[in-house]
Design a protein around this motif. Structure first.
Motif, PDB file in Angstrom:
ATOM      1  N   GLU A   1       0.820  -1.196   0.000  1.00 26.77           N
ATOM      2  CA  GLU A   1       0.000   0.000   0.000  1.00 26.77           C
ATOM      3  C   GLU A   1       0.865   1.261   0.000  1.00 26.77           C
ATOM      4  N   GLY A   2       0.544   2.170  -0.907  1.00 30.11           N
ATOM      5  CA  GLY A   2       1.257   3.434  -0.955  1.00 30.11           C
ATOM      6  C   GLY A   2       2.587   3.371  -1.688  1.00 30.11           C
ATOM      7  N   GLY A   3       3.008   2.197  -2.122  1.00 30.21           N
ATOM      8  CA  GLY A   3       4.278   2.066  -2.835  1.00 30.21           C
ATOM      9  C   GLY A   3       4.126   2.407  -4.303  1.00 30.21           C
ATOM     10  N   ALA A   4       5.231   2.605  -4.946  1.00 32.42           N
ATOM     11  CA  ALA A   4       5.220   2.917  -6.372  1.00 32.42           C
ATOM     12  C   ALA A   4       4.799   1.683  -7.169  1.00 32.42           C
ATOM     13  N   THR A   5       4.058   1.913  -8.215  1.00 32.62           N
ATOM     14  CA  THR A   5       3.616   0.818  -9.082  1.00 32.62           C
ATOM     15  C   THR A   5       4.812   0.316  -9.893  1.00 32.62           C
TER      16      THR A   5
ATOM     17  N   GLY B   1       9.637   1.103 -13.096  1.00 35.48           N
ATOM     18  CA  GLY B   1      10.315   0.834 -14.363  1.00 35.48           C
ATOM     19  C   GLY B   1      10.719   2.118 -15.070  1.00 35.48           C
ATOM     20  N   ARG B   2       9.798   3.092 -15.085  1.00 39.21           N
ATOM     21  CA  ARG B   2      10.097   4.377 -15.727  1.00 39.21           C
ATOM     22  C   ARG B   2      11.229   5.105 -15.018  1.00 39.21           C
ATOM     23  N   LEU B   3      11.188   5.125 -13.683  1.00 41.88           N
ATOM     24  CA  LEU B   3      12.241   5.805 -12.924  1.00 41.88           C
ATOM     25  C   LEU B   3      13.597   5.136 -13.126  1.00 41.88           C
ATOM     26  N   ARG B   4      13.600   3.817 -13.176  1.00 44.00           N
ATOM     27  CA  ARG B   4      14.862   3.115 -13.394  1.00 44.00           C
ATOM     28  C   ARG B   4      15.430   3.453 -14.777  1.00 44.00           C
TER      29      ARG B   4
ATOM     30  N   ARG C   1       8.982  -3.702 -21.138  1.00 45.61           N
ATOM     31  CA  ARG C   1       8.216  -4.893 -20.765  1.00 45.61           C
ATOM     32  C   ARG C   1       7.080  -4.523 -19.814  1.00 45.61           C
ATOM     33  N   VAL C   2       7.383  -3.695 -18.830  1.00 47.24           N
ATOM     34  CA  VAL C   2       6.357  -3.296 -17.857  1.00 47.24           C
ATOM     35  C   VAL C   2       5.274  -2.468 -18.551  1.00 47.24           C
ATOM     36  N   MET C   3       5.663  -1.584 -19.458  1.00 46.26           N
ATOM     37  CA  MET C   3       4.692  -0.757 -20.178  1.00 46.26           C
ATOM     38  C   MET C   3       3.741  -1.614 -21.020  1.00 46.26           C
ATOM     39  N   LEU C   4       4.267  -2.738 -21.551  1.00 52.72           N
ATOM     40  CA  LEU C   4       3.453  -3.619 -22.384  1.00 52.72           C
ATOM     41  C   LEU C   4       2.677  -4.650 -21.569  1.00 52.72           C
ATOM     42  N   GLY C   5       2.845  -4.616 -20.260  1.00 52.59           N
ATOM     43  CA  GLY C   5       2.138  -5.564 -19.407  1.00 52.59           C
ATOM     44  C   GLY C   5       2.790  -6.929 -19.318  1.00 52.59           C
ATOM     45  N   LEU C   6       4.035  -7.026 -19.778  1.00 52.69           N
ATOM     46  CA  LEU C   6       4.763  -8.293 -19.691  1.00 52.69           C
ATOM     47  C   LEU C   6       5.430  -8.404 -18.325  1.00 52.69           C
ATOM     48  N   ALA C   7       5.786  -9.616 -17.977  1.00 51.12           N
ATOM     49  CA  ALA C   7       6.466  -9.831 -16.699  1.00 51.12           C
ATOM     50  C   ALA C   7       7.862  -9.223 -16.744  1.00 51.12           C
ATOM     51  N   PRO C   8       8.326  -8.651 -15.643  1.00 53.67           N
ATOM     52  CA  PRO C   8       9.698  -8.140 -15.592  1.00 53.67           C
ATOM     53  C   PRO C   8      10.683  -9.278 -15.827  1.00 53.67           C
TER      54      PRO C   8
ATOM     55  N   THR D   1      13.666  -9.303 -14.585  1.00 55.87           N
ATOM     56  CA  THR D   1      14.654  -9.201 -13.514  1.00 55.87           C
ATOM     57  C   THR D   1      13.924  -8.977 -12.185  1.00 55.87           C
ATOM     58  N   PRO D   2      14.489  -9.463 -11.102  1.00 57.56           N
ATOM     59  CA  PRO D   2      13.870  -9.176  -9.791  1.00 57.56           C
ATOM     60  C   PRO D   2      14.202  -7.764  -9.292  1.00 57.56           C
ATOM     61  N   LEU D   3      15.040  -7.040 -10.028  1.00 59.52           N
ATOM     62  CA  LEU D   3      15.474  -5.695  -9.601  1.00 59.52           C
ATOM     63  C   LEU D   3      14.535  -4.601 -10.096  1.00 59.52           C
ATOM     64  N   LEU D   4      13.258  -4.795  -9.910  1.00 53.39           N
ATOM     65  CA  LEU D   4      12.294  -3.770 -10.345  1.00 53.39           C
ATOM     66  C   LEU D   4      11.884  -2.931  -9.167  1.00 53.39           C
TER      67      LEU D   4
END
Length: 85
Positions: A2-6, A11-14, A73-80, A82-85
């Motif tokens: 809750e309250g965390g970044a989506t 993905g965009r910030l990274r 990948r995230v923008m297209l709704g695909l799974a990341p 990498t676990p570093l998201l």
């Protein structure tokens, strides 16, 4: 969480962070090229800046190709991919 970044925001910030580091690296390398060989003397602050930005840019989080692929990948709704998201 809750309250965390989506995932989309993370993905965009990274990707934006990796792009910023890429631009900084390019700028410092250009300045060092323009300064000539004296930029590489140990007492020249440019060599330290170049060394530092190269170390920062080598970190997996700032890999521009990986970061932009992850963002796509995230923008297209695909799974990341990498676990570093």
């Amino acid at each position: 969480q809750e309250g965390g970044a989506t995932p989309q925001v993370r993905g965009r910030l990274r990707a934006q962070g990796a792009y910023a580091i890429s631009l900084c690296r390019e700028a410092i390398n250009r300045v060092c090229e323009a300064a000539g060989s004296s930029a590489h003397f140990r007492n020249n602050p440019l060599q330290r800046a170049q060394r530092d930005i190269n170390v920062i840019a080598s970190h997996v989080v700032y890999d521009l190709d990986a970061a932009t692929e992850l963002n796509g990948r995230v923008m297209l709704g695909l799974a990341p991919n990498t676990p570093l998201l």
